[in-house]
Scaffold this motif. Structure first.
Motif, PDB file in Angstrom:
ATOM      1  N   PHE A 107      39.595  62.431  22.489  1.00 34.80           N
ATOM      2  CA  PHE A 107      40.157  61.076  22.773  1.00 34.80           C
ATOM      3  C   PHE A 107      40.642  60.278  21.442  1.00 34.80           C
ATOM      4  CE2 PHE A 107      38.799  61.668  27.010  1.00 34.80           C
ATOM      5  CZ  PHE A 107      39.825  60.847  27.920  1.00 34.80           C
ATOM      6  N   ALA A 108      39.814  60.664  20.433  1.00 33.73           N
ATOM      7  CA  ALA A 108      40.017  59.672  19.085  1.00 33.73           C
ATOM      8  C   ALA A 108      41.430  59.768  18.581  1.00 33.73           C
ATOM      9  CB  ALA A 108      39.040  60.430  18.089  1.00 33.73           C
ATOM     10  N   PHE A 109      42.002  60.992  18.794  1.00 33.93           N
ATOM     11  CA  PHE A 109      43.587  61.033  18.195  1.00 33.93           C
ATOM     12  C   PHE A 109      44.525  60.096  18.800  1.00 33.93           C
ATOM     13  CE2 PHE A 109      41.625  65.325  17.522  1.00 33.93           C
ATOM     14  CZ  PHE A 109      41.764  65.499  16.173  1.00 33.93           C
ATOM     15  N   GLY A 110      44.188  59.476  19.938  1.00 36.30           N
ATOM     16  CA  GLY A 110      44.995  58.485  20.550  1.00 36.30           C
ATOM     17  C   GLY A 110      45.134  57.128  19.860  1.00 36.30           C
ATOM     18  N   THR A 111      43.766  57.106  19.011  1.00 35.67           N
ATOM     19  CA  THR A 111      43.688  55.759  18.436  1.00 35.67           C
ATOM     20  C   THR A 111      43.797  55.878  16.906  1.00 35.67           C
ATOM     21  OG1 THR A 111      42.382  54.900  20.141  1.00 35.67           O
ATOM     22  CG2 THR A 111      42.405  53.610  18.124  1.00 35.67           C
ATOM     23  N   ALA A 112      42.802  56.515  16.423  1.00 37.79           N
ATOM     24  CA  ALA A 112      42.662  56.882  14.872  1.00 37.79           C
ATOM     25  C   ALA A 112      41.419  57.669  14.584  1.00 37.79           C
ATOM     26  CB  ALA A 112      42.404  55.297  14.244  1.00 37.79           C
ATOM     27  N   VAL A 113      41.521  58.694  13.620  1.00 36.99           N
ATOM     28  CA  VAL A 113      40.412  59.419  13.066  1.00 36.99           C
ATOM     29  C   VAL A 113      40.328  59.039  11.817  1.00 36.99           C
ATOM     30  CG1 VAL A 113      40.750  61.334  14.706  1.00 36.99           C
ATOM     31  CG2 VAL A 113      41.915  61.563  12.682  1.00 36.99           C
ATOM     32  N   PRO A 114      38.937  59.263  11.286  1.00 30.78           N
ATOM     33  CA  PRO A 114      38.575  58.829   9.721  1.00 30.78           C
ATOM     34  C   PRO A 114      39.659  59.808   8.863  1.00 30.78           C
ATOM     35  CG  PRO A 114      36.704  59.086  10.869  1.00 30.78           C
ATOM     36  CD  PRO A 114      37.621  59.540  12.065  1.00 30.78           C
ATOM     37  N   PHE A 115      40.330  59.080   8.138  1.00 29.41           N
ATOM     38  CA  PHE A 115      41.418  59.624   6.967  1.00 29.41           C
ATOM     39  C   PHE A 115      42.500  60.212   7.750  1.00 29.41           C
ATOM     40  CE2 PHE A 115      37.164  59.524   4.922  1.00 29.41           C
ATOM     41  CZ  PHE A 115      37.233  58.832   3.864  1.00 29.41           C
ATOM     42  N   GLY A 116      42.786  59.572   8.795  1.00 29.54           N
ATOM     43  CA  GLY A 116      44.253  59.895   9.530  1.00 29.54           C
ATOM     44  C   GLY A 116      45.258  59.234   9.251  1.00 29.54           C
ATOM     45  N   ARG A 176      27.276  48.432  11.901  1.00 32.71           N
ATOM     46  CA  ARG A 176      27.969  48.348  13.278  1.00 32.71           C
ATOM     47  C   ARG A 176      29.358  49.120  13.079  1.00 32.71           C
ATOM     48  NH1 ARG A 176      32.977  47.240  15.961  1.00 32.71           N
ATOM     49  NH2 ARG A 176      32.368  47.053  17.765  1.00 32.71           N
ATOM     50  N   ILE A 177      29.420  50.353  13.383  1.00 26.73           N
ATOM     51  CA  ILE A 177      30.507  51.279  13.435  1.00 26.73           C
ATOM     52  C   ILE A 177      30.602  52.075  14.524  1.00 26.73           C
ATOM     53  CG2 ILE A 177      29.652  52.652  11.643  1.00 26.73           C
ATOM     54  CD1 ILE A 177      32.581  52.670  10.568  1.00 26.73           C
ATOM     55  N   GLY A 178      31.542  52.627  15.120  1.00 29.15           N
ATOM     56  CA  GLY A 178      31.571  53.496  16.389  1.00 29.15           C
ATOM     57  C   GLY A 178      32.114  54.868  16.176  1.00 29.15           C
ATOM     58  N   GLY A 179      32.201  55.456  17.206  1.00 33.40           N
ATOM     59  CA  GLY A 179      33.092  56.765  17.311  1.00 33.40           C
ATOM     60  C   GLY A 179      32.708  57.630  16.312  1.00 33.40           C
ATOM     61  N   LEU A 180      33.731  58.344  15.916  1.00 30.24           N
ATOM     62  CA  LEU A 180      33.633  59.474  14.768  1.00 30.24           C
ATOM     63  C   LEU A 180      33.428  58.924  13.615  1.00 30.24           C
ATOM     64  CD1 LEU A 180      36.901  62.109  15.618  1.00 30.24           C
ATOM     65  CD2 LEU A 180      34.564  61.847  16.627  1.00 30.24           C
ATOM     66  N   GLN A 194      26.047  50.670  17.737  1.00 29.86           N
ATOM     67  CA  GLN A 194      27.017  50.327  18.890  1.00 29.86           C
ATOM     68  C   GLN A 194      26.730  48.752  18.989  1.00 29.86           C
ATOM     69  OE1 GLN A 194      29.854  51.962  19.720  1.00 29.86           O
ATOM     70  NE2 GLN A 194      29.321  54.278  19.856  1.00 29.86           N
ATOM     71  N   ILE A 195      27.535  47.779  18.694  1.00 31.61           N
ATOM     72  CA  ILE A 195      27.158  46.488  19.196  1.00 31.61           C
ATOM     73  C   ILE A 195      28.330  45.759  19.585  1.00 31.61           C
ATOM     74  CG2 ILE A 195      26.332  44.281  18.170  1.00 31.61           C
ATOM     75  CD1 ILE A 195      24.763  45.919  16.096  1.00 31.61           C
ATOM     76  N   ALA A 196      28.459  45.154  20.653  1.00 30.31           N
ATOM     77  CA  ALA A 196      29.679  44.566  21.081  1.00 30.31           C
ATOM     78  C   ALA A 196      30.001  43.288  20.216  1.00 30.31           C
ATOM     79  CB  ALA A 196      29.488  43.914  22.410  1.00 30.31           C
ATOM     80  N   GLY A 197      31.315  42.987  19.953  1.00 33.20           N
ATOM     81  CA  GLY A 197      31.899  42.008  19.068  1.00 33.20           C
ATOM     82  C   GLY A 197      31.133  40.733  19.244  1.00 33.20           C
ATOM     83  N   GLY A 198      30.844  40.139  20.368  1.00 29.74           N
ATOM     84  CA  GLY A 198      29.926  38.788  20.330  1.00 29.74           C
ATOM     85  C   GLY A 198      28.746  38.876  19.649  1.00 29.74           C
TER      86      GLY A 198
END
Ligand code: CA
Length: 363
Positions: A107-116, A176-180, A194-198
């Motif tokens: 699913f990451a490829f639909g948004t961004a992958v590190p060094f993409g 605070r950083i998510g995903g790959l 994983q922490i929500a924006g607020g």
């Protein structure tokens, strides 16, 4: 005209009308959809893309096709938007595909992958590099048809309470950083959260976390991170361009008449361009205000960038080993990236680098 003949002619007219009207009804039916956004209304640039999309669809169909937009949490929480489309709770959503890397890292490829890819290159890949077809082939497993629907451009690296001068400074860093990206930093000893924006601001203020990434100047400014973590790093190497998508339930997409499909495709394409344009127009002013408000800009040291890039490549090799979908898309994506930078380093990068020097005197 004799009465009998008149009835006959009028009858023929009526019959012609009766034949024509179902055709009209088929091409312009009344359709009402719900769209759940993964974002709160306060993130007006990202959330606004769904409104831009919905308004265009409505106007292009004289109000016949209405897509009502709901903020995250009104129907389902932001991170369950894709599930709601998959199971038909809603017809569509506006989301970041990488929110679902827990189901499958592909699913990451639909948004961004590190060094993409950056946002220009992503659009080239989606629309003309076979990327969108590859993604849709993968999303089909989740009953989803998708269209690109916005981009933030290259994000910032986030807010740090202390400076990062060496790779060793990443060790033990609670961020605070998510995903790959979180998995890449984990390889270098960081502890991703994983922490929500607020909830990010109080966590940074109390020192529960040492750093947090969000988006870029325009969105970050609203959350006031500069008051609690002064070092503002760049670039967000995990989001060279963070793409958003409209996810549409496959069966609902198939039910639409062709002209509605064309309108939806065009409206999504406009929303895609419009979001990037808004960010590009708004980020410079926000960056200036943040710097005036005490934010201290810092580039990630080269050795940090190189260590993270190496860790990202190791992670991709590990995931690809047992995930055929990931491997298939990774190979296509990385080949495309290679070609893009072959071209980029000739005209694009040289023009930009020259212009950066030529205009920097203005401040
Ligand atoms: Ca981000």
């Amino acid at each position: 005209m004799k009465r009998r003949q008149f009835i006959k002619v009028a009858g023929a007219g009526l019959a012609a009308g009766a034949v024509a009207s179902p055709a009209i009804a088929q091409s312009s039916p009344e359709v009402k959809w719900r769209l759940t956004s993964s974002f709160p209304k306060s993130l007006d640039t990202i959330y606004g893309a769904a409104e831009v999309f919905s308004k265009l669809v409505s106007e292009a169909t004289d109000g016949k096709f209405q897509i009502q937009v709901f903020a995250a949490g009104e129907i389902v929480p932001g991170l369950q938007a894709a599930d709601a489309v998959q199971n038909g709770t809603v017809e569509s959503c506006h989301t970041a595909s990488y929110y679902y890397v827990g189901k499958d890292p592909t699913f990451a490829f639909g948004t961004a992958v590190p060094f993409g890819l950056n946002s220009r290159q992503e659009n080239a890949w989606f629309y003309h590099g076979g990327g969108q077809d590859l993604l849709n082939e993968f999303y089909k497993k989740y009953n989803i048809y998708s269209l690109p629907g916005g981009n933030t451009g290259t994000q910032m690296g986030g807010w740090f309470r202390k400076e990062v001068k060496t790779v060793a400074d990443l060790n033990g860093l609670k961020m605070r950083i998510g995903g790959l990206a979180g998995r890449v930093l984990q390889k270098l000893g960081s502890v991703p959260q994983q922490i929500a924006g607020g909830d990010i601001y109080p966590a940074l203020e109390k020192g529960t976390i040492d750093a947090a990434e969000w988006v870029g100047p325009f969105d970050d400014e609203k959350l006031g991170f500069n008051k609690v973590a002064p070092f503002y790093y760049y670039p967000g190497w995990w989001e060279g361009g963070a793409a958003l998508h409209f996810f549409i339930n496959q069966a609902k997409w198939a039910e639409l008449p062709k002209n509605y499909q064309a309108i939806v495709t065009a409206a999504a394409g406009y929303a895609n361009v419009d979001m990037q344009a808004k960010y590009d127009a708004r980020n410079p002013g926000a960056l200036r205000r943040l710097a005036q408000g005490g934010a201290q800009l810092r580039p990630f040291p080269l050795e940090v960038m190189e260590a993270c890039n190496k860790a990202a490549n190791e992670l991709y090799t590990e995931i690809a080993k047992d995930n055929a979908d990931f491997k298939k898309i990774l190979d296509a994506y990385m080949n495309f990236r290679g070609d893009q930078y072959l071209w980029w380093r000739v005209a694009e990068a040289n023009f930009d680098n020259f212009m950066i020097r030529a205009t920097s005197a203005r401040g």
